[in-house]
Design an enzyme around this catalytic site. Structure first.
Site, PDB file in Angstrom:
ATOM      1  CB  CYS A 169      -0.989   0.007   1.161  1.00 40.68           C
ATOM      2  SG  CYS A 169      -0.524  -0.986   2.555  1.00 40.68           S
ATOM      3  CG  ASP A 174      -2.243  -5.443  -2.507  1.00 35.84           C
ATOM      4  OD1 ASP A 174      -3.455  -5.336  -2.257  1.00 35.84           O
ATOM      5  OD2 ASP A 174      -1.346  -5.054  -1.749  1.00 35.84           O
ATOM      6  CG  HIS A 190      -3.765  -0.287  -2.243  1.00 30.31           C
ATOM      7  ND1 HIS A 190      -2.696  -1.054  -2.615  1.00 30.31           N
ATOM      8  CD2 HIS A 190      -4.052  -0.630  -0.953  1.00 30.31           C
ATOM      9  CE1 HIS A 190      -2.330  -1.810  -1.595  1.00 30.31           C
ATOM     10  NE2 HIS A 190      -3.124  -1.578  -0.571  1.00 30.31           N
TER      11      HIS A 190
END
Length: 658
Positions: A345, A394, A396
């Site tokens: 992140c 992943d 975000h």
RNA sequence: GCCGGCGUGGCUCAAUCGGUAGAGCAGCUGAUUUGUAAUCAGCAGGUUGCGGGUUCAAUUCCUGUCGCCGGCUCCA
């Protein structure tokens, strides 16, 4: 007294127990199969006088629970756990008992003893259990005021039972006696030990008292029980089957990957075949993300310590992180410390902060197949399913609060489509605000509503895990079931209020004012390593054709067919498929066997007949033989097979390798 | 990390009571030209995870350590 059973009325004597009623009602039927009964929808306790059972209901339908129903099995296993405890107490009087519930596929009981129990004790314990079953002892329920129960267990020296009673809110507690063994228990139980089914002790383990690692380690014995020998045998057979499809075993056999414990415990070495599977999966997944409006990004593997301090990871996650220390030229200065990322992140936020964003730029969806390192405790590593270095799919999503629900709907659709693609069973849970958490009530409420609203609109069944959210926001977790019935968390969707704050993320709204965006962390496969591990078990190594490293192999009967086999290989490869030719001077049976063992979907045999007809004889890995097919027909078969799973919805298949 | 079990060629496993390591598969070489799950023969391959101890002698017993397996706790 008249009692209604199965719509028929029976006369039973005053003071009769439920089991007497059942015996009367079912005389002549197979009483042995009955573990308990249900009174108006609730399990009735057969060792309780009928009056007590009926107290709340005047007109009573007494409905038997069979030992092979889920409810019956639970009762059966719980009772078997008691009998096991009774057997242990009679063999090892010094042992103290803790708890002994029924669990998904059996039961366990935790004991405290001067030494841990081992499988070598099983023979004696099982023999004693069989004795107790043969004596057909009744389970007798006895309700006592808690003080009295407490005194009883103090007298028995059962300190764990005392602790359990201390935590019970009830004024009266129930005890069950089975022979000499009296246990604190809510029930219900089978009426008599003669009604136990087929049981077997399976394994031992250490387990913390009340599941807390600060507490004492108890000795746990696991066992299982079924209505009859056949059901038990079937279950043990299923356990064997699950072992057979263990991804660690198959991964080795198919030469997908290996571990080198001496070099890097908990980290995967991908061999060519496994790396090909991974690559195909990755490419498919990148395309799918691009198609859905994500952008690919990548951040560095190491970030300076200060970044991890700012994010809070240094305070909260340090013991799981790897660090590097670079010596400074000036020896007197502290070495420079970098943290190897355990999450992706931070980089994504730095990318977002690269310039000032307008509300028109949102949502920003950054996707990265991010390699992360987490120093997991040594005891938790488990093949591909729990490793120390893994790759998260992943992303975000940074958006305005108003966009949150719509974004989560998009993410849930991706989850649903991926699960469909592989025909996975899965469970969805929404985790809400924990006690220790940050952020305003308003933020939490809005985010939780967005999560729940989104999965409801996506039509997914879900459960709520009250208070199980992350400290920085609520989350949706998706768990897959592996072949042993174990659950593995894969997808996770988490709202985050903290990081945008800590890293001062902003966007400019329509009025020119700076506002705080919301961030969603999400991973769908979770980790590629774990996902591939689950896939291997799910398919027992026979991966879908589009994902199998070798899709077809040509087998020659003799050297005479080499030229045509190579020609056919080229033709299939030109069609976009991964094809090999086995030209070795071996017998056909031998080559077929090897191809079968490698789970190659299309085994194409070329002998003189096939050369003459300019085709191949098609054998599938199921063993089915499709006979002689032309090369264009084989290409058509392969193509259809690759595309089949994608017909189920959402996903697109549009690529090829060779 | 905790409890228990286990570490022997690339893989799967042997080795009585402590007496100095053996097989199958894979590999290599040769023969064999074979029709849907294993052709035959030969060769090579090991400091028994690693360190320390007991013993005339340790794969075997003790101890430390690393790793793996089954759980617990934690988790993608």
């Amino acid at each position: 007294m008249a009692v209604l059973v199965d719509g028929k009325e029976y006369n039973v004597p005053q003071g009769a127990s439920c089991s007497d009623v059942l015996k009367t009602a079912l005389s002549g039927k197979k009483f042995k199969a009955l573990a308990a009964c249900r009174l108006n929808g609730r399990p009735a306790d057969l060792s309780t006088p009928l009056d007590a059972c009926l107290a709340s209901d005047a007109a009573c339908g007494l409905e038997p629970i069979t030992a092979d129903s889920p409810e019956g099995l639970e009762i059966l296993r719980h009772s078997t756990a008691h009998v096991m405890a009774a057997a242990v107490k009679s063999l090892f009087p010094e042992a103290r008992v803790a708890i002994g519930p029924s669990i998904e596929n059996g039961f366990y009981y935790d004991f405290s003893y001067s030494r841990p129990f081992s499988t070598e004790d099983f023979e004696a314990i099982e023999a004693r259990m069989r004795e107790l079953a043969a004596r057909d002892l009744p389970f007798v329920r006895n309700e006592l005021p808690r003080d009295e129960a407490l005194r009883f267990f103090i007298g028995q020296g059962e300190s764990y039972k005392q602790a359990l009673i201390a935590d019970l809110p009830d004024e009266r507690v129930s005890l069950y006696a089975c022979g000499d063994f009296v246990d604190l228990c809510r029930g219900p139980h089978v009426p008599r030990t003669g009604l136990l089914g087929a049981f077997k002790l399976l394994s031992t383990a250490g387990a913390y008292w009340r599941g807390d690692e600060k507490n004492a380690m108890l000795s746990r014995i696991y066992g299982t029980a079924f209505a009859d020998e056949k059901a038990l045998k079937d279950y043990l057979h299923r356990l064997e089957e699950a072992k057979r499809r263990d991804h660690r075993k198959i991964g080795k056999e198919l030469d997908f990957f290996a571990f080198h414990e001496e070099a890097a415990p908990g980290m995967v070495f991908w061999h060519p075949k496994g790396m090909l599977v991974r690559t195909i999966l990755e490419d498919f997944w990148r395309r799918e993300h691009l198609r859905r409006g994500y952008e690919l990004v990548q951040g560095p593997q190491l970030l300076r310590r200060e970044l991890w301090e700012r994010s809070g990871h240094y305070d909260n996650y340090r013991e799981n992180m790897y660090f590097t220390a670079i010596k400074q030229d000036d020896e007197s200065r502290e070495p420079e410390i970098h943290g190897i990322k355990p999450m992706n992140c931070l980089s994504h936020m730095l990318i977002y902060r690269g310039r000032l964003r307008s509300y028109r730029d949102l949502p920003q969806r950054y996707f990265e197949l991010g390699v992360v390192h987490r120093h997991e405790k040594s005891g938790v590593l488990h093949g591909l399913l729990r490793v120390r270095q893994f790759t998260q799919d992943d992303a975000h999503i940074i958006c305005t609060p108003d966009q949150l629900e719509e974004e989560i709907i998009g993410v849930s659709a991706l989850v649903r489509d991926l699960m469909h693609l592989f025909d996975f069973s899965y469970k969805v849970a929404v985790s809400t605000r924990p006690e220790k958490s940050i952020g305003s009530d308003e933020d939490w409420e809005r985010a939780t509503k967005a999560l729940v609203g989104a999965i409801e609109r996506a039509g997914m069944p879900y459960t709520i895990n009250e208070g199980d959210g992350a400290f920085y926001g609520p989350k949706i977790d998706v768990r897959l079931l592996d072949s042993l019935g174990r659950e593995w968390q894969c997808s996770t969707i988490q709202c985050d209020f903290t990081l945008p704050e800590r890293f001062d993320l902003v966007y400019v709204d329509a009025n020119g004012e700076r506002r705080r965006p919301v961030m969603v962390h999400r991973a769908i496969m979770g980790s590629l390593e774990r996902f591939i591990g689950v896939l291997i078990e799910h398919y027992a190594g026979a991966l879908p054709v589009w994902l199998n490293p070798v899709q077809a192999r040509l087998l020659t009967v003799t050297d005479a067919q080499h030229p045509f086999a190579l020609e056919a290989k080229e033709a299939l490869a030109a069609g976009g498929f991964r094809v090999e030719a086995d030209l070795r001077n071996e017998k056909l049976g031998f080559k077929v066997r090897e191809a079968q063992v490698e789970k190659i979907p299309y085994i194409l045999v070329v002998g003189d007949k096939e050369v003459e007809a300019r085709g191949v004889n098609v054998r599938l890995r199921s063993g089915e033989n499709l006979g002689l097919k032309s090369l264009p027909d084989v290409i058509e078969l392969l193509r259809a097979d690759c595309q089949k799973p994608f017909k189920r919805g959402g996903m697109r298949y549009n690529f090829s390798y060779y």
